[in-house]
Design an enzyme around this catalytic site. Sequence first.
Site: not given
Length: 396
Positions: A289, A293, A302
């Site tokens: 990805r 998100h 993160y």
Amino acid sequence: MTVESTAARKTTRRSSGTKRTASASTSTTKKTRARAAGATEPELVQLLTPEGERVQHPDYDIDLSAEELRGLYRDMVLSRRFDAEATSLQRQGELGLWASLLGQEAAQIGSGRALRDDDYVFPTYREHAVAWCRGVDPTNLLGMFRGVNNGGWDPSTNNFHLYTIVLGSQTLHATGYAMGITKDGADSAVIAYFGDGASSQGDVNESFVFSAVYNAPVVFFCQNNQWAISEPIEKQTRVPLYQRAAGFGFPGVRVDGNDVLACLAVTRSALERARRGEGPTLIEAYTYRMAAHTTSDDPTRYRRDAEREEWEAKDPIQRLKTYMENEGHADAAFFEELEAESEALGKHVREVVRAMPVPEHMAIFDNVYADGHALVDEERAQFAAYQASFEGGEAE
């Protein structure tokens, strides 16, 4: 071809004076290193390398014409442009939310183009490119994320179910639908899409049980994009996801999710297997990805920039473009015409979305219950009073 780690391919010459025990130790060290490298370069089905080199696979090879290759490339380019436009519109306040597919075009286009018209698709909320393959108007997707409709398309028209926000529940729907197909005596198949995070949901595992026991003609297509929001894949599972299928009694296969040719070949094979009455298959499309998100997420909190850069070198669109250019399957005129088509699509999407009505705030309470509900009435009244507090003055 099966991708091996660099360490696994290297051999070392042994000195004639080396003792047997030392040799065994060296061998063990090499195997350990190979396994460690394999964690970042997993074995998977690949037909087109990141450098755009065409390779063969003994079980999943495919022969496509230049026209078919150009079609796959066009699908990926336009899907990416639509996705980028949707992200921009959300940032401009035109959409409430958007889940980007950036980086996953090959997985979705490859699998989507493997489907027959009579096959049925159960998506999550990120399968925009699969929707494209099924002929769903892209602006209907945006209407849903703008809040002016609940999907906007008739699932029976395109055999493409409405988006599913609840993680994993669509796999149960797909399994039940596939069981119904068997009872009807049809030879079509079903495909269910979900992500690596959803693979840990109970619904997904229950669907594996039922599909295996009832030999349902369903393909489970897991897009392992490495991150379940902020949780990396190594915190989700101790084994590769595709290996989970063996515990339920059906085959699993890992495919290079950034290789549109491999995704097409593997999905086509799994669908044909389902139609022959041989039951379900789990496909793990190993991809990444590239974006957040959703537009409410901040991936910089993160994951490392270097990780994204590593995957940018495996870009699904660029590798197919390199291959077509090297083999003479597309010329400059093709790419120029596609760029113009891409610009036209972006303009069309912007115009349609901005012409959509602003969602009616109070409509959120409609149709919650068929006969009404006291709690909903109370919440409606509270929200109406809150809205009224802004009229004739600035909010504090």
